[in-house]
Design a protein around this motif. Structure first.
Motif, PDB file in Angstrom:
ATOM      1  N   GLY A 255      39.141 114.665  91.427  1.00 41.47           N
ATOM      2  CA  GLY A 255      40.220 114.385  92.369  1.00 41.47           C
ATOM      3  C   GLY A 255      41.458 115.210  92.078  1.00 41.47           C
TER       4      GLY A 255
ATOM      5  N   ARG B  39      43.883 111.472  93.380  1.00 40.91           N
ATOM      6  CA  ARG B  39      42.748 111.066  94.198  1.00 40.91           C
ATOM      7  C   ARG B  39      41.560 110.761  93.300  1.00 40.91           C
ATOM      8  NH1 ARG B  39      42.839 115.504  99.099  1.00 40.91           N
ATOM      9  NH2 ARG B  39      44.724 114.747 100.091  1.00 40.91           N
ATOM     10  N   SER B  40      40.652 109.958  93.797  1.00 39.88           N
ATOM     11  CA  SER B  40      39.479 109.564  93.028  1.00 39.88           C
ATOM     12  C   SER B  40      38.490 110.712  92.903  1.00 39.88           C
ATOM     13  CB  SER B  40      38.780 108.385  93.693  1.00 39.88           C
ATOM     14  OG  SER B  40      39.629 107.284  93.763  1.00 39.88           O
ATOM     15  N   ASP B  41      37.749 110.734  91.783  1.00 40.12           N
ATOM     16  CA  ASP B  41      36.632 111.664  91.633  1.00 40.12           C
ATOM     17  C   ASP B  41      35.485 111.179  92.522  1.00 40.12           C
ATOM     18  OD1 ASP B  41      38.181 112.826  89.679  1.00 40.12           O
ATOM     19  OD2 ASP B  41      37.026 112.013  88.010  1.00 40.12           O
ATOM     20  N   TRP B  42      34.625 112.111  92.961  1.00 39.93           N
ATOM     21  CA  TRP B  42      33.473 111.742  93.764  1.00 39.93           C
ATOM     22  C   TRP B  42      32.311 112.663  93.447  1.00 39.93           C
ATOM     23  CZ3 TRP B  42      31.974 115.132  97.874  1.00 39.93           C
ATOM     24  CH2 TRP B  42      32.887 116.140  98.169  1.00 39.93           C
TER      25      TRP B  42
END
Length: 109
Positions: free
Chosen positions: A76, A88-91
């Protein structure tokens, strides 16, 4: 053996079905070029899913034959709003290669 639509797997000790493993298709210019030239499709998937789970989920959802699955973790970005900073979140991203003659149509009628 052909997987049913309600295929389930164990991710992190929890049982997940195909709809929960595949979060969404990634529709970008690069992903579109991969679809046209190399018959590869890009998906955002559950972070704890492995390649076998992803392959079974795609085969069950779209009724296609998967040849290969490549995965990567997308980190992120750090974002700012004024003097405040957030992240932001990792994905997890999966690039799925389909067998010749198989396609996935995301934009049906």
């Amino acid at each position: 053996m052909r997987c049913s639509f309600s295929h389930s797997c164990s991710v992190g000790g929890l049982v997940k079905n195909s709809m929960q493993i595949i979060r969404r298709p990634v529709i970008t210019e690069r992903a579109s070029n991969l679809q046209e030239s190399q018959n590869k499709y890009v998906f955002e998937v559950l972070r704890g899913a492995n390649k076998v789970d992803i392959q079974r989920a795609v085969e069950a959802m779209f009724e296609v034959e998967v040849v290969k699955v490549n995965t990567s973790t997308v980190h992120g970005k750090i974002k700012r709003l004024g003097r405040f900073q957030g992240r932001r979140s990792d994905w997890k991203k999966a690039v799925v290669t389909l067998a010749d003659g198989h396609i996935i149509d995301f934009f049906e009628g």
